[in-house]
Design a protein around this motif. Structure first.
Motif, PDB file in Angstrom:
ATOM      1  N   ILE A   8       0.828  -1.207   0.000  1.00 12.98           N
ATOM      2  CA  ILE A   8       0.000   0.000   0.000  1.00 12.98           C
ATOM      3  C   ILE A   8       0.863   1.258   0.000  1.00 12.98           C
ATOM      4  CG2 ILE A   8      -1.676   1.358   1.319  1.00 12.98           C
ATOM      5  CD1 ILE A   8      -2.887  -1.222   2.345  1.00 12.98           C
ATOM      6  N   PHE A   9       0.558   2.165  -0.909  1.00 12.32           N
ATOM      7  CA  PHE A   9       1.081   3.529  -0.844  1.00 12.32           C
ATOM      8  C   PHE A   9      -0.052   4.417  -0.360  1.00 12.32           C
ATOM      9  CE2 PHE A   9       1.530   7.789  -2.546  1.00 12.32           C
ATOM     10  CZ  PHE A   9       2.794   8.118  -2.102  1.00 12.32           C
ATOM     11  N   ARG A  10       0.131   5.102   0.752  1.00 13.17           N
ATOM     12  CA  ARG A  10      -0.949   5.911   1.332  1.00 13.17           C
ATOM     13  C   ARG A  10      -0.361   7.113   2.048  1.00 13.17           C
ATOM     14  NH1 ARG A  10      -0.803   4.919   6.934  1.00 13.17           N
ATOM     15  NH2 ARG A  10       0.260   2.986   7.491  1.00 13.17           N
ATOM     16  N   TYR A  11      -1.199   8.120   2.205  1.00  8.34           N
ATOM     17  CA  TYR A  11      -0.818   9.323   2.945  1.00  8.34           C
ATOM     18  C   TYR A  11      -1.379   9.345   4.357  1.00  8.34           C
ATOM     19  CZ  TYR A  11       0.632  11.407  -1.514  1.00  8.34           C
ATOM     20  OH  TYR A  11       1.255  11.675  -2.716  1.00  8.34           O
ATOM     21  N   ALA A  69      -3.814   7.675  -2.904  1.00  4.63           N
ATOM     22  CA  ALA A  69      -3.198   6.402  -2.519  1.00  4.63           C
ATOM     23  C   ALA A  69      -3.125   5.451  -3.706  1.00  4.63           C
ATOM     24  CB  ALA A  69      -3.991   5.767  -1.380  1.00  4.63           C
ATOM     25  N   GLY A  70      -2.386   4.361  -3.520  1.00  2.00           N
ATOM     26  CA  GLY A  70      -2.259   3.392  -4.594  1.00  2.00           C
ATOM     27  C   GLY A  70      -1.625   2.096  -4.129  1.00  2.00           C
ATOM     28  N   VAL A  71      -1.291   1.270  -5.102  1.00  2.00           N
ATOM     29  CA  VAL A  71      -0.653  -0.019  -4.861  1.00  2.00           C
ATOM     30  C   VAL A  71       0.741   0.036  -5.473  1.00  2.00           C
ATOM     31  CG1 VAL A  71      -0.767  -2.506  -5.242  1.00  2.00           C
ATOM     32  CG2 VAL A  71      -2.879  -1.181  -4.967  1.00  2.00           C
ATOM     33  N   LEU A  72       1.762  -0.207  -4.666  1.00  2.00           N
ATOM     34  CA  LEU A  72       3.120  -0.141  -5.170  1.00  2.00           C
ATOM     35  C   LEU A  72       3.685  -1.537  -5.397  1.00  2.00           C
ATOM     36  CD1 LEU A  72       5.626  -0.684  -2.874  1.00  2.00           C
ATOM     37  CD2 LEU A  72       4.524   1.320  -1.876  1.00  2.00           C
ATOM     38  N   ASP A  73       4.501  -1.630  -6.409  1.00  2.00           N
ATOM     39  CA  ASP A  73       5.145  -2.882  -6.802  1.00  2.00           C
ATOM     40  C   ASP A  73       6.487  -2.968  -6.083  1.00  2.00           C
ATOM     41  OD1 ASP A  73       6.518  -4.949  -8.081  1.00  2.00           O
ATOM     42  OD2 ASP A  73       5.767  -4.438 -10.063  1.00  2.00           O
ATOM     43  N   PRO A 104      12.989   0.192   8.599  1.00  2.00           N
ATOM     44  CA  PRO A 104      11.710   0.904   8.414  1.00  2.00           C
ATOM     45  C   PRO A 104      10.569   0.038   8.916  1.00  2.00           C
ATOM     46  CG  PRO A 104      12.478   0.044   6.333  1.00  2.00           C
ATOM     47  CD  PRO A 104      13.547  -0.282   7.330  1.00  2.00           C
ATOM     48  N   CYS A 105      10.351   0.080  10.211  1.00  2.00           N
ATOM     49  CA  CYS A 105       9.622  -0.977  10.918  1.00  2.00           C
ATOM     50  C   CYS A 105       8.104  -0.854  10.857  1.00  2.00           C
ATOM     51  CB  CYS A 105      10.054  -0.997  12.383  1.00  2.00           C
ATOM     52  SG  CYS A 105      11.725  -1.600  12.617  1.00  2.00           S
ATOM     53  N   SER A 106       7.484  -1.881  11.389  1.00  2.00           N
ATOM     54  CA  SER A 106       6.051  -1.929  11.680  1.00  2.00           C
ATOM     55  C   SER A 106       5.193  -1.876  10.421  1.00  2.00           C
ATOM     56  CB  SER A 106       5.671  -0.815  12.663  1.00  2.00           C
ATOM     57  OG  SER A 106       6.460  -0.922  13.832  1.00  2.00           O
ATOM     58  N   GLY A 107       5.678  -2.526   9.377  1.00  2.00           N
ATOM     59  CA  GLY A 107       4.886  -2.688   8.166  1.00  2.00           C
ATOM     60  C   GLY A 107       4.633  -1.419   7.390  1.00  2.00           C
ATOM     61  N   GLN A 108       5.454  -0.390   7.604  1.00  2.00           N
ATOM     62  CA  GLN A 108       5.157   0.895   6.969  1.00  2.00           C
ATOM     63  C   GLN A 108       6.247   1.358   6.021  1.00  2.00           C
ATOM     64  OE1 GLN A 108       5.162   4.287   9.549  1.00  2.00           O
ATOM     65  NE2 GLN A 108       6.852   3.553  10.782  1.00  2.00           N
ATOM     66  N   GLY A 109       7.331   0.616   5.866  1.00  2.00           N
ATOM     67  CA  GLY A 109       8.482   1.143   5.157  1.00  2.00           C
ATOM     68  C   GLY A 109       8.342   1.251   3.661  1.00  2.00           C
ATOM     69  N   ALA A 110       7.513   0.393   3.033  1.00  2.00           N
ATOM     70  CA  ALA A 110       7.502   0.330   1.569  1.00  2.00           C
ATOM     71  C   ALA A 110       7.166   1.669   0.931  1.00  2.00           C
ATOM     72  CB  ALA A 110       6.523  -0.749   1.103  1.00  2.00           C
ATOM     73  N   ALA A 151      10.059   4.056   0.283  1.00  2.00           N
ATOM     74  CA  ALA A 151      11.260   3.446  -0.284  1.00  2.00           C
ATOM     75  C   ALA A 151      12.246   4.434  -0.910  1.00  2.00           C
ATOM     76  CB  ALA A 151      10.865   2.362  -1.286  1.00  2.00           C
ATOM     77  N   PRO A 152      11.849   5.283  -1.855  1.00  2.00           N
ATOM     78  CA  PRO A 152      12.863   6.165  -2.465  1.00  2.00           C
ATOM     79  C   PRO A 152      13.468   7.160  -1.478  1.00  2.00           C
ATOM     80  CG  PRO A 152      10.893   6.048  -3.830  1.00  2.00           C
ATOM     81  CD  PRO A 152      10.535   5.452  -2.495  1.00  2.00           C
ATOM     82  N   LEU A 153      12.707   7.504  -0.435  1.00  2.00           N
ATOM     83  CA  LEU A 153      13.188   8.469   0.556  1.00  2.00           C
ATOM     84  C   LEU A 153      14.173   7.836   1.536  1.00  2.00           C
ATOM     85  CD1 LEU A 153      12.919  11.355   1.747  1.00  2.00           C
ATOM     86  CD2 LEU A 153      11.020  10.488   3.138  1.00  2.00           C
ATOM     87  N   LEU A 154      14.071   6.530   1.769  1.00  2.00           N
ATOM     88  CA  LEU A 154      14.943   5.882   2.747  1.00  2.00           C
ATOM     89  C   LEU A 154      16.411   6.086   2.389  1.00  2.00           C
ATOM     90  CD1 LEU A 154      13.035   2.504   3.246  1.00  2.00           C
ATOM     91  CD2 LEU A 154      13.009   4.506   4.756  1.00  2.00           C
TER      92      LEU A 154
END
Length: 392
Positions: free
Chosen positions: A53-56, A141-145, A351-357, A360-363
């Protein structure tokens, strides 16, 4: 025979965090080597597959702003790679614990488009779902690969000179006369000035092999690894599957539900399960394991029962019989913050707790700033000795 290589930076782990760090460091012309115990975006890790999930929507404006920053990186990555990595879906948030009104205030503070709806209004717009509270909708929001993102970042990193070693399982990081010596489980070594550890669920098992300052080790939070269960339920309307497979936008939204009895997240399943249905999982519903080494890939029947019950109650547009199931790893810390901190020449990225994806580019940008001496990442993501309740 021991084989020794050298580089300025060694990155342990080729998931989303490690690949992002490799991309951003290589962009600067730095000498980078990536050490991956399996293959990039390994099915045994947390960055595999095509559906995240990509979400704000966050209750904390700090994280909302962080997503806004990350989206600029996603746009850059898609342009540079020529790949579509985020598919538009929009997202729904509901349930009394999820607090849609609080989320709306956070989105408002950062200028992110959103809409608050009553349960009845939401049902009329999304009849495939049911709701038991007011609902927050945000269309960005969207779905990220995830797998595609790892591949894109590593391709760009390699084009900029980075090296990627697969089947290279790091066992220890020790001080050398200068810098550090990273040693694999089979005795291969890499001599580097700095190390970035982005090992995901393997981090707890690797920590004892890292030459970190004692004070830094004491300050690290407790890392909890869970083997989560994810289930795919078919759409009742076959047209939804066809649209999801062919279009730049999905016919179903992603959604997060947090009620008093269960907390779930869901998104179109993408190619992971043939575009036929929706992926649903119970947040932190899987069993706790010591590290990724202890995963067995077995589905928890009780978890399947709970998630199927949720589908029966809240998703009339799905058939409540899962047609595909899998496990994945969550690495949690008590406050749910990401950990990006440095002890001398070793940087820990979790990037813990299921939120890192979604970040990704910012990490990689945050890692680059940290290893270059900036304080941008450290204030909020510093190791702070957090412990879960009941753990001293």
């Amino acid at each position: 025979m021991t084989t020794t290589e050298s580089a300025t930076y060694a990155i342990i782990g080729a998931g989303l965090a490690g690949a992002s760090a490799a991309w951003r460091l290589a962009q600067t012309g730095a000498d980078v080597i990536v050490l991956e115990r399996d293959v990039p975006a390994s099915a045994l890790g947390s960055s595999h597959g095509s559906a995240r999930i990509f979400r704000y929507a966050y209750p904390d404006p700090f994280y909302v702003d962080l997503v806004v920053q990350a989206k600029r990186g996603w746009d850059e990555l898609e342009a540079a790679s020529g790949e579509r990595l985020i598919t538009s879906s929009g997202s729904l948030d509901f349930g009394v614990v999820r607090d849609p009104h609080g989320l709306a205030r956070a989105l408002e503070s950062e200028g992110v488009a959103h809409e608050l709806l009553t349960a009845a209004e939401a049902r009329s717009r999304w009849p495939q779902l049911d709701f038991d509270s007011d609902v927050l909708w945000h269309p960005g929001a969207g779905v990220l690969d995830a797998e595609g993102t790892v591949e894109a970042m590593l391709h760009l990193a390699e084009a900029a000179g980075a090296r990627v070693r697969t089947g290279w399982a790091a066992a220890s990081v020790r001080h050398a006369s200068t810098g550090y010596l990273v040693t694999s489980e089979t005795g291969e070594t890499v001599h580097v000035a700095q190390v970035i550890v982005a090992a995901g669920g393997w981090l707890p098992a690797l920590l004892s092999g890292l030459d970190l300052p004692s004070g830094f080790v004491d300050a690290l939070p407790q890392f909890e690894v869970r083997q989560e269960n994810a289930f795919h339920f078919p759409y009742r309307d076959a047209a939804d599957a066809g649209e999801a497979a062919a279009d730049a936008a999905t016919s179903w939204p992603t959604f997060i539900y947090k009620g008093e009895e269960i907390q779930t997240y869901s998104l179109p399943g993408g190619r992971d399960a043939g575009f036929r249905g929706q992926k649903i999982a119970e947040y932190n519903g899987g069993r706790v394991i010591p590290s990724a080494f202890a995963q067995d890939g077995l589905i928890d029947p009780a978890n399947r029962t709970r998630v199927t019950g949720f589908v029966e109650r809240f998703a009339p547009g799905m058939v409540p019989e899962s047609y595909a199931e899998t496990t994945c790893l969550f690495t949690n810390v008590p406050r749910d913050d990401m950990i990006i901190d440095r002890g001398e020449g070793i940087t820990i990225v979790s990037p813990c707790s299921g939120q890192g994806a979604k970040f990704a580019p910012l990490l990689g940008e945050l890692v680059l700033d940290l290893v270059a001496g900036s304080e941008r990442a450290t204030d909020r993501f510093r190791a702070a000795g957090q412990r879960f309740a009941g753990v001293s």
